[in-house]
Design a protein around this motif. Structure first.
Motif, PDB file in Angstrom:
ATOM      1  N   ALA A 197       0.849  -1.193   0.000  1.00 17.13           N
ATOM      2  CA  ALA A 197       0.000   0.000   0.000  1.00 17.13           C
ATOM      3  C   ALA A 197       0.882   1.239   0.000  1.00 17.13           C
ATOM      4  O   ALA A 197       1.965   1.242   0.584  1.00 17.13           O
ATOM      5  N   GLY A 198       0.398   2.259  -0.660  1.00 13.94           N
ATOM      6  CA  GLY A 198       1.077   3.544  -0.630  1.00 13.94           C
ATOM      7  C   GLY A 198       0.631   4.338   0.587  1.00 13.94           C
ATOM      8  O   GLY A 198      -0.315   3.954   1.277  1.00 13.94           O
ATOM      9  N   GLY A 199       1.296   5.441   0.832  1.00 14.89           N
ATOM     10  CA  GLY A 199       0.920   6.304   1.950  1.00 14.89           C
ATOM     11  C   GLY A 199       1.314   5.757   3.298  1.00 14.89           C
ATOM     12  O   GLY A 199       0.723   6.120   4.320  1.00 14.89           O
ATOM     13  N   ARG A 200       2.338   4.887   3.336  1.00 16.87           N
ATOM     14  CA  ARG A 200       2.728   4.267   4.606  1.00 16.87           C
ATOM     15  C   ARG A 200       3.161   5.291   5.650  1.00 16.87           C
ATOM     16  O   ARG A 200       2.857   5.144   6.828  1.00 16.87           O
ATOM     17  N   GLY A 201       3.855   6.322   5.206  1.00 20.18           N
ATOM     18  CA  GLY A 201       4.330   7.331   6.144  1.00 20.18           C
ATOM     19  C   GLY A 201       3.218   8.142   6.774  1.00 20.18           C
ATOM     20  O   GLY A 201       3.338   8.622   7.902  1.00 20.18           O
ATOM     21  N   LYS A 202       2.108   8.301   6.058  1.00 20.64           N
ATOM     22  CA  LYS A 202       0.975   9.080   6.555  1.00 20.64           C
ATOM     23  C   LYS A 202      -0.077   8.218   7.238  1.00 20.64           C
ATOM     24  O   LYS A 202      -1.038   8.736   7.785  1.00 20.64           O
ATOM     25  N   GLY A 203       0.099   6.908   7.196  1.00 25.81           N
ATOM     26  CA  GLY A 203      -0.886   6.010   7.791  1.00 25.81           C
ATOM     27  C   GLY A 203      -0.756   5.927   9.301  1.00 25.81           C
ATOM     28  O   GLY A 203       0.016   6.663   9.923  1.00 25.81           O
TER      29      GLY A 203
ATOM     30  N   LEU B  40      -1.411  -1.766   9.449  1.00 31.93           N
ATOM     31  CA  LEU B  40      -1.168  -0.403   8.990  1.00 31.93           C
ATOM     32  C   LEU B  40      -2.352   0.019   8.130  1.00 31.93           C
ATOM     33  O   LEU B  40      -2.727  -0.682   7.192  1.00 31.93           O
ATOM     34  N   ILE B  41      -2.939   1.146   8.484  1.00 35.87           N
ATOM     35  CA  ILE B  41      -4.100   1.661   7.777  1.00 35.87           C
ATOM     36  C   ILE B  41      -3.678   2.918   7.030  1.00 35.87           C
ATOM     37  O   ILE B  41      -3.169   3.867   7.637  1.00 35.87           O
ATOM     38  N   THR B  42      -3.858   2.911   5.708  1.00 37.61           N
ATOM     39  CA  THR B  42      -3.533   4.066   4.869  1.00 37.61           C
ATOM     40  C   THR B  42      -4.730   4.379   3.984  1.00 37.61           C
ATOM     41  O   THR B  42      -5.732   3.665   3.996  1.00 37.61           O
ATOM     42  N   HIS B  43      -4.597   5.412   3.165  1.00 32.10           N
ATOM     43  CA  HIS B  43      -5.670   5.768   2.237  1.00 32.10           C
ATOM     44  C   HIS B  43      -5.847   4.720   1.137  1.00 32.10           C
ATOM     45  O   HIS B  43      -6.833   4.752   0.415  1.00 32.10           O
ATOM     46  N   GLN B  44      -4.895   3.781   1.022  1.00 28.46           N
ATOM     47  CA  GLN B  44      -4.990   2.745  -0.005  1.00 28.46           C
ATOM     48  C   GLN B  44      -5.380   1.375   0.551  1.00 28.46           C
ATOM     49  O   GLN B  44      -5.369   0.389  -0.176  1.00 28.46           O
TER      50      GLN B  44
ATOM     51  N   THR C 136      -8.072  -1.081   3.237  1.00 29.16           N
ATOM     52  CA  THR C 136      -9.409  -1.112   3.827  1.00 29.16           C
ATOM     53  C   THR C 136      -9.322  -0.470   5.209  1.00 29.16           C
ATOM     54  O   THR C 136      -8.228  -0.182   5.702  1.00 29.16           O
ATOM     55  N   LYS C 137     -10.451  -0.301   5.862  1.00 35.23           N
ATOM     56  CA  LYS C 137     -10.436   0.303   7.199  1.00 35.23           C
ATOM     57  C   LYS C 137      -9.735  -0.596   8.213  1.00 35.23           C
ATOM     58  O   LYS C 137      -9.288  -0.122   9.252  1.00 35.23           O
ATOM     59  N   GLU C 138      -9.629  -1.893   7.907  1.00 31.88           N
ATOM     60  CA  GLU C 138      -8.907  -2.819   8.797  1.00 31.88           C
ATOM     61  C   GLU C 138      -7.395  -2.726   8.595  1.00 31.88           C
ATOM     62  O   GLU C 138      -6.619  -3.088   9.459  1.00 31.88           O
ATOM     63  N   GLY C 139      -6.968  -2.270   7.428  1.00 36.19           N
ATOM     64  CA  GLY C 139      -5.550  -2.148   7.129  1.00 36.19           C
ATOM     65  C   GLY C 139      -4.924  -3.469   6.737  1.00 36.19           C
ATOM     66  O   GLY C 139      -5.608  -4.473   6.535  1.00 36.19           O
ATOM     67  N   LEU C 140      -3.600  -3.460   6.626  1.00 34.65           N
ATOM     68  CA  LEU C 140      -2.819  -4.640   6.252  1.00 34.65           C
ATOM     69  C   LEU C 140      -1.827  -4.955   7.361  1.00 34.65           C
ATOM     70  O   LEU C 140      -1.195  -4.051   7.913  1.00 34.65           O
ATOM     71  N   THR C 141      -1.654  -6.241   7.647  1.00 30.34           N
ATOM     72  CA  THR C 141      -0.736  -6.653   8.707  1.00 30.34           C
ATOM     73  C   THR C 141       0.709  -6.443   8.274  1.00 30.34           C
ATOM     74  O   THR C 141       1.106  -6.833   7.179  1.00 30.34           O
TER      75      THR C 141
END
Length: 147
Positions: free
Chosen positions: A79-85, A116-120, A122-127
């Motif tokens: 996912a992108g946006g990791r720094g802002k997540g 980690l939840i980012t703009h890319q 789901t609301k659950e994020g990725l492990t």
């Protein structure tokens, strides 16, 4: 006529054996560390660093690097946006600048195993199962490319 198991999986059971159902397209997704390996093997200059699956491994990787310019700790998810997540551990940002191996170990313990939840995502994020630890560099331009 004998049909392979792949073909059986691709044929719709509702419409008989004559109709193919839609199969999602797969794209060539790489983690950042995987693309760095490919670029390094192609002779390009990339930051020194390595992957870690535990905070202890992140500490060891940190100690093997030149920390004089700082270190970068990056969660590895598709996912992108990791720094802002933000992470389900409560930590803001999946990319952190660090000065010491102890700081890398502490921060990675708040990344690995959490979502980690980012703009890319789901609301659950990725492990986050792994983190990339590498030497910090001064970035003049940041370029993205795809083949």
């Amino acid at each position: 006529m004998r049909i392979s198991s792949f073909s059986k999986n691709c044929l719709s059971k509702r419409a008989g054996m004559n109709t193919l159902f839609k199969v999602p397209k797969r794209f060539f997704d790489l983690h950042e560390y995987e693309s760095k390996v490919i670029m390094r093997e192609a002779g390009l200059n990339v930051q020194k660093g390595d992957l870690a699956s535990t905070p202890e491994e992140a500490f060891k990787v940190s100690n093997s690097l030149d920390m004089s310019g700082g270190l970068v700790l990056k969660s590895q998810v598709h996912a992108g946006g990791r720094g802002k997540g933000h992470l389900t551990s409560g930590m803001q940002g999946g990319v952190k600048l660090c000065d010491t191996a102890e700081q890398v170990q502490d921060l990675s313990s708040k990344m690995i195993g959490f979502n980690l939840i980012t703009h890319q995502t789901t609301k659950e994020g990725l492990t986050v199962n792994q983190v990339l630890v590498h030497e910090a560099v001064d970035i003049v331009d940041q370029l993205y490319f795809a083949i």
